[in-house]
Design a protein around this motif. Structure first.
Motif, PDB file in Angstrom:
ATOM      1  N   GLN A  28     -17.679  39.588  -5.455  1.00  0.00           N
ATOM      2  CA  GLN A  28     -18.437  40.539  -4.662  1.00  0.00           C
ATOM      3  C   GLN A  28     -19.702  40.900  -5.430  1.00  0.00           C
ATOM      4  O   GLN A  28     -19.786  40.749  -6.641  1.00  0.00           O
ATOM      5  N   ASN A  29     -20.687  41.429  -4.705  1.00  0.00           N
ATOM      6  CA  ASN A  29     -21.951  41.770  -5.334  1.00  0.00           C
ATOM      7  C   ASN A  29     -21.866  43.026  -6.186  1.00  0.00           C
ATOM      8  O   ASN A  29     -22.780  43.310  -6.953  1.00  0.00           O
ATOM      9  N   ASP A  30     -20.802  43.826  -6.034  1.00  0.00           N
ATOM     10  CA  ASP A  30     -20.733  45.100  -6.741  1.00  0.00           C
ATOM     11  C   ASP A  30     -19.945  45.024  -8.032  1.00  0.00           C
ATOM     12  O   ASP A  30     -19.645  46.046  -8.643  1.00  0.00           O
ATOM     13  N   ARG A  31     -19.607  43.818  -8.478  1.00  0.00           N
ATOM     14  CA  ARG A  31     -18.872  43.671  -9.734  1.00  0.00           C
ATOM     15  C   ARG A  31     -19.070  42.263 -10.282  1.00  0.00           C
ATOM     16  O   ARG A  31     -19.479  41.351  -9.558  1.00  0.00           O
ATOM     17  N   LEU A  32     -18.788  42.094 -11.550  1.00  0.00           N
ATOM     18  CA  LEU A  32     -18.921  40.800 -12.200  1.00  0.00           C
ATOM     19  C   LEU A  32     -17.559  40.404 -12.751  1.00  0.00           C
ATOM     20  O   LEU A  32     -16.943  41.159 -13.506  1.00  0.00           O
ATOM     21  N   ARG A  33     -17.072  39.209 -12.382  1.00  0.00           N
ATOM     22  CA  ARG A  33     -15.755  38.746 -12.812  1.00  0.00           C
ATOM     23  C   ARG A  33     -15.901  37.631 -13.830  1.00  0.00           C
ATOM     24  O   ARG A  33     -16.584  36.634 -13.575  1.00  0.00           O
ATOM     25  N   LEU A  34     -15.226  37.788 -14.964  1.00  0.00           N
ATOM     26  CA  LEU A  34     -15.304  36.837 -16.062  1.00  0.00           C
ATOM     27  C   LEU A  34     -13.959  36.136 -16.236  1.00  0.00           C
ATOM     28  O   LEU A  34     -12.917  36.787 -16.271  1.00  0.00           O
ATOM     29  N   ALA A  35     -13.992  34.814 -16.362  1.00  0.00           N
ATOM     30  CA  ALA A  35     -12.784  34.032 -16.630  1.00  0.00           C
ATOM     31  C   ALA A  35     -12.785  33.621 -18.101  1.00  0.00           C
ATOM     32  O   ALA A  35     -13.791  33.137 -18.623  1.00  0.00           O
ATOM     33  N   PHE A  36     -11.655  33.812 -18.760  1.00  0.00           N
ATOM     34  CA  PHE A  36     -11.488  33.460 -20.165  1.00  0.00           C
ATOM     35  C   PHE A  36     -10.411  32.390 -20.285  1.00  0.00           C
ATOM     36  O   PHE A  36      -9.390  32.446 -19.602  1.00  0.00           O
ATOM     37  N   ILE A  37     -10.626  31.425 -21.178  1.00  0.00           N
ATOM     38  CA  ILE A  37      -9.625  30.392 -21.422  1.00  0.00           C
ATOM     39  C   ILE A  37      -8.744  30.812 -22.598  1.00  0.00           C
ATOM     40  O   ILE A  37      -9.213  31.473 -23.523  1.00  0.00           O
TER      41      ILE A  37
END
Length: 291
Positions: A28-37
């Motif tokens: 969504q435009n109202d948050r930033l999602r980060l994926a970690f390995i």
């Protein structure tokens, strides 16, 4: 049993399964999602993510959430599906994601003042194993099937030595091949005697206890590999990208450097140079992972 890989196989191996800190819903435009390995223990990593996500939120002015994928392939799928906006990733999965989904390189790690590192083959000192040839018929653990330092580059050393022809023929040389899910898991399996050897990063022994570090050694080292990097899904808002990059570069400042331990412990970050990964693209083509 190890699987013969091609580009589409490696990008779909694991789906988008994840150990979530925040459930990875549609971006969504109202948050930033980060994926970690999961290069290290996922439970520890979850705590690290919570700490760095809070700091990044305050710097970017946008809520930041993170989750741990089960492997590189799942991180790529999360970017593909819009479940993640940005992912921390190795060089090989980046070039595959670049070709498959148009992933965009943002930042590269600097570690020990170098923009590159190597992959190594580790064994226990008391194993009697002195060379790669001694591993014929033995069991080996690699980190991840689309890890450059935790699979492809260490395996290439067996090709260089004339022991195997290509990754797809490795099963005929080894007893069994395992993908442990991360550097730490592969190294622990070797250190505890569950397998005879491990293929992992040149710094992976630092994930063992001091006693275990004294009990293991490396017997082969790969050519230099460009450092890990941070990549974005195609279409991520340019302003959000810029704010994220600016925040991450602030970690290079002395007052913020202690926070780098929450991000796998590099010495810092620089803006990514796509050309630096040409060698990785070449080896991926050589082994049939890129067209």
């Amino acid at each position: 049993m190890a699987m013969h890989l091609n580009r589409r196989t490696v990008l779909r191996l694991a789906g988008a399964s994840a150990i979530s800190l925040a459930s990875p819903l549609a971006a969504q435009n109202d948050r930033l999602r980060l994926a970690f390995i999961p290069q290290e223990n996922p439970e520890k990593l979850l705590g690290d993510i919570e700490a760095i996500a809070g700091w990044l939120s305050s710097e970017i002015g946008l809520p930041v959430e993170g989750f741990v994928t089960i492997d590189h392939a799942a991180a790529v799928e999360a970017l593909r599906n819009g479940d993640a906006d940005i992912s921390f990733m190795g060089a090989l999965p980046f070039v595959l994601a670049e070709a498959e989904i148009g992933a965009v390189p943002l930042l590269s790690e600097v570690y020990r003042d170098a923009p590159s590192y190597t992959g190594r083959i580790y064994v226990r000192r008391d194993s009697g194993i002195r060379s790669l040839a001694d591993l014929r018929g033995r069991d080996i653990a690699f980190a991840d099937p689309i890890s450059e330092s935790g699979y492809l580059y260490p395996l290439a050393e067996f090709v260089q030595a004339g022991l195997i022809e290509a990754p797809g023929t490795a099963e005929a040389f080894f007893g069994r091949i395992f993908f442990a899910g991360g550097y730490q898991q592969a190294m622990q399996a070797m250190a505890e005697g569950l397998v005879d050897a491990a293929g992992a990063s040149q710094y992976a022994d630092l994930l063992l206890t001091p006693q275990q570090q004294a009990e293991v050694k490396w017997i082969a080292e790969s050519a230099p590999i460009p450092s890990h990097l941070v990549i974005a899904r195609p279409g991520l808002d340019a302003d959000v990208q810029d704010r994220f990059i600016d925040a991450m570069l602030k970690l290079n400042a002395p007052d913020n450097r202690e926070k780098l331990r929450y991000l796998y412990g590099p010495d810092g970050y620089v803006r990514a140079d796509p050309a630096a990964y040409d060698g990785v693209r070449d080896i991926a083509r050589r082994y049939g992972l890129l067209e």
